[in-house]
Design a protein around this motif. Structure first.
Motif, PDB file in Angstrom:
ATOM      1  N   ASN A  93       0.845  -1.194   0.000  1.00  0.00           N
ATOM      2  CA  ASN A  93       0.000   0.000   0.000  1.00  0.00           C
ATOM      3  C   ASN A  93       0.883   1.248   0.000  1.00  0.00           C
ATOM      4  O   ASN A  93       1.061   1.905   1.035  1.00  0.00           O
ATOM      5  CB  ASN A  93      -0.943  -0.018   1.209  1.00  0.00           C
ATOM      6  CG  ASN A  93      -2.041   1.017   1.094  1.00  0.00           C
ATOM      7  OD1 ASN A  93      -1.897   2.022   0.409  1.00  0.00           O
ATOM      8  ND2 ASN A  93      -3.141   0.763   1.774  1.00  0.00           N
ATOM      9  N   TYR A  94       1.407   1.573  -1.168  1.00  0.00           N
ATOM     10  CA  TYR A  94       2.348   2.688  -1.262  1.00  0.00           C
ATOM     11  C   TYR A  94       1.711   4.009  -0.841  1.00  0.00           C
ATOM     12  O   TYR A  94       2.352   4.816  -0.152  1.00  0.00           O
ATOM     13  CB  TYR A  94       2.896   2.799  -2.688  1.00  0.00           C
ATOM     14  CG  TYR A  94       3.859   3.950  -2.850  1.00  0.00           C
ATOM     15  CD1 TYR A  94       5.095   3.932  -2.225  1.00  0.00           C
ATOM     16  CD2 TYR A  94       3.520   5.065  -3.617  1.00  0.00           C
ATOM     17  CE1 TYR A  94       5.987   4.994  -2.355  1.00  0.00           C
ATOM     18  CE2 TYR A  94       4.402   6.129  -3.749  1.00  0.00           C
ATOM     19  CZ  TYR A  94       5.628   6.085  -3.119  1.00  0.00           C
ATOM     20  OH  TYR A  94       6.500   7.134  -3.236  1.00  0.00           O
ATOM     21  N   ALA A  95       0.461   4.234  -1.203  1.00  0.00           N
ATOM     22  CA  ALA A  95      -0.207   5.490  -0.844  1.00  0.00           C
ATOM     23  C   ALA A  95      -0.266   5.659   0.672  1.00  0.00           C
ATOM     24  O   ALA A  95      -0.036   6.754   1.199  1.00  0.00           O
ATOM     25  CB  ALA A  95      -1.607   5.526  -1.441  1.00  0.00           C
ATOM     26  N   LYS A  96      -0.561   4.577   1.380  1.00  0.00           N
ATOM     27  CA  LYS A  96      -0.619   4.645   2.840  1.00  0.00           C
ATOM     28  C   LYS A  96       0.770   4.891   3.429  1.00  0.00           C
ATOM     29  O   LYS A  96       0.928   5.656   4.382  1.00  0.00           O
ATOM     30  CB  LYS A  96      -1.222   3.357   3.406  1.00  0.00           C
ATOM     31  CG  LYS A  96      -1.425   3.395   4.902  1.00  0.00           C
ATOM     32  CD  LYS A  96      -2.156   2.165   5.392  1.00  0.00           C
ATOM     33  CE  LYS A  96      -2.395   2.243   6.896  1.00  0.00           C
ATOM     34  NZ  LYS A  96      -3.100   1.067   7.413  1.00  0.00           N
ATOM     35  N   LEU A  99       3.261   6.434   2.011  1.00  0.00           N
ATOM     36  CA  LEU A  99       3.618   7.819   1.714  1.00  0.00           C
ATOM     37  C   LEU A  99       2.878   8.780   2.635  1.00  0.00           C
ATOM     38  O   LEU A  99       3.463   9.738   3.147  1.00  0.00           O
ATOM     39  CB  LEU A  99       3.300   8.121   0.251  1.00  0.00           C
ATOM     40  CG  LEU A  99       3.901   9.389  -0.343  1.00  0.00           C
ATOM     41  CD1 LEU A  99       5.423   9.364  -0.251  1.00  0.00           C
ATOM     42  CD2 LEU A  99       3.462   9.556  -1.789  1.00  0.00           C
ATOM     43  N   ALA A 100       1.604   8.503   2.882  1.00  0.00           N
ATOM     44  CA  ALA A 100       0.822   9.356   3.772  1.00  0.00           C
ATOM     45  C   ALA A 100       1.398   9.363   5.186  1.00  0.00           C
ATOM     46  O   ALA A 100       1.473  10.413   5.841  1.00  0.00           O
ATOM     47  CB  ALA A 100      -0.632   8.896   3.798  1.00  0.00           C
ATOM     48  N   THR A 101       1.842   8.203   5.643  1.00  0.00           N
ATOM     49  CA  THR A 101       2.430   8.122   6.985  1.00  0.00           C
ATOM     50  C   THR A 101       3.757   8.862   7.040  1.00  0.00           C
ATOM     51  O   THR A 101       4.036   9.579   8.007  1.00  0.00           O
ATOM     52  CB  THR A 101       2.616   6.650   7.404  1.00  0.00           C
ATOM     53  OG1 THR A 101       1.353   5.987   7.355  1.00  0.00           O
ATOM     54  CG2 THR A 101       3.185   6.546   8.802  1.00  0.00           C
ATOM     55  N   ASN A 148       4.641  11.391   5.249  1.00  0.00           N
ATOM     56  CA  ASN A 148       4.326  12.822   5.222  1.00  0.00           C
ATOM     57  C   ASN A 148       3.763  13.302   6.556  1.00  0.00           C
ATOM     58  O   ASN A 148       4.107  14.382   7.033  1.00  0.00           O
ATOM     59  CB  ASN A 148       3.352  13.134   4.085  1.00  0.00           C
ATOM     60  CG  ASN A 148       3.994  12.972   2.720  1.00  0.00           C
ATOM     61  OD1 ASN A 148       5.213  13.113   2.573  1.00  0.00           O
ATOM     62  ND2 ASN A 148       3.209  12.661   1.710  1.00  0.00           N
ATOM     63  N   LYS A 149       2.915  12.493   7.161  1.00  0.00           N
ATOM     64  CA  LYS A 149       2.319  12.862   8.449  1.00  0.00           C
ATOM     65  C   LYS A 149       3.392  12.997   9.527  1.00  0.00           C
ATOM     66  O   LYS A 149       3.364  13.918  10.347  1.00  0.00           O
ATOM     67  CB  LYS A 149       1.281  11.824   8.865  1.00  0.00           C
ATOM     68  CG  LYS A 149       0.613  12.116  10.194  1.00  0.00           C
ATOM     69  CD  LYS A 149      -0.390  11.036  10.553  1.00  0.00           C
ATOM     70  CE  LYS A 149      -1.015  11.321  11.908  1.00  0.00           C
ATOM     71  NZ  LYS A 149      -1.931  10.251  12.323  1.00  0.00           N
ATOM     72  N   GLU A 158       6.442  13.602   8.885  1.00  0.00           N
ATOM     73  CA  GLU A 158       7.452  14.535   8.352  1.00  0.00           C
ATOM     74  C   GLU A 158       8.843  13.921   8.382  1.00  0.00           C
ATOM     75  O   GLU A 158       9.812  14.533   8.816  1.00  0.00           O
ATOM     76  CB  GLU A 158       7.413  15.863   9.112  1.00  0.00           C
ATOM     77  CG  GLU A 158       6.089  16.586   8.977  1.00  0.00           C
ATOM     78  CD  GLU A 158       6.057  17.911   9.734  1.00  0.00           C
ATOM     79  OE1 GLU A 158       6.880  18.115  10.646  1.00  0.00           O
ATOM     80  OE2 GLU A 158       5.191  18.744   9.395  1.00  0.00           O
TER      81      GLU A 158
END
Length: 197
Positions: free
Chosen positions: A25-28, A30-32, A34-35, A37
């Motif tokens: 789950n690449y999107a997840k 990446l979101a983590t 970013n969250k 930082e």
């Protein structure tokens, strides 16, 4: 779809991170990132099965980082039949950048990690021990009250048991284990309660 655990090891000051076993789950992921930082500087793979590797190439491309895996696992991670992705109708192959040796000590952006070759679930399985933090990432070698399956290509039950008894159980009792699936555990607890060892 298999509930694989993915881990981030990062320095709170530098915000540089190591990603262990980026599943699919690449999107997840990446979101983590970013969250929190944080920015990945490396990907460590405990072994080459598809459910642990599917986002590795995207992370490598996005961040220009290297993918590490045990030296005896190179053919598993690159072969869809050995990494089980062909059987799932999603053939996958990841070419590692760095092949890690047993007992090799990695220093990645100031994070010290000892690689421990733990064959059994696969022939080149690798656990990653952080002595300063007293944690070990066990992939599919050791689980909470269980162990990894040994009915796959390159698996061996006897090797798996030896890897756990002779290598992981030699770590300090208080070492926290973060497995590839399921809940975390502790070396001392598994010595007393794991019915497979």
């Amino acid at each position: 779809m298999i509930g694989t655990n993915c881990y981030y090891i990062y320095d709170e000051e530098s915000k540089k991170a190591i990603v262990i076993d980026p599943a699919d789950n690449y999107a997840k992921l990446l979101a983590t990132l970013n969250k929190l930082e944080i920015a990945p500087v490396a990907v460590l793979l405990t072994h080459g099965h598809f459910d642990h590797i599917m986002a590795a190439d995207k992370l490598r491309t996005e961040y220009g980082i290297k993918v590490y895996i045990g030296e005896h696992e190179a053919d598993v991670v690159t072969n869809p039949n050995l990494n089980l992705s062909a059987a799932m109708a999603v053939p996958a192959s990841v070419k590692p950048d760095v092949l890690v040796k047993d007992n090799e000590v990695l220093d990645i952006e100031g994070i010290t990690i000892k690689a421990i070759h733990t064959p059994g679930h696969t022939k080149g399985g690798m656990c990653y021990y952080l002595p300063k933090e007293n944690v070990v990432f066990t992939g599919d070698t050791l689980f909470y009250e269980s162990v990894g399956r040994t009915d796959f290509p390159t698996s061996s039950t006897s090797q798996l048991v030896r890897s756990i008894k002779d290598k992981l159980f030699e770590l300090p009792d208080e070492t926290i284990c973060y497995p590839g699936h399921g809940d975390s555990t502790q070396i001392a607890y598994e010595k007393e309660n794991n019915p497979f060892i």
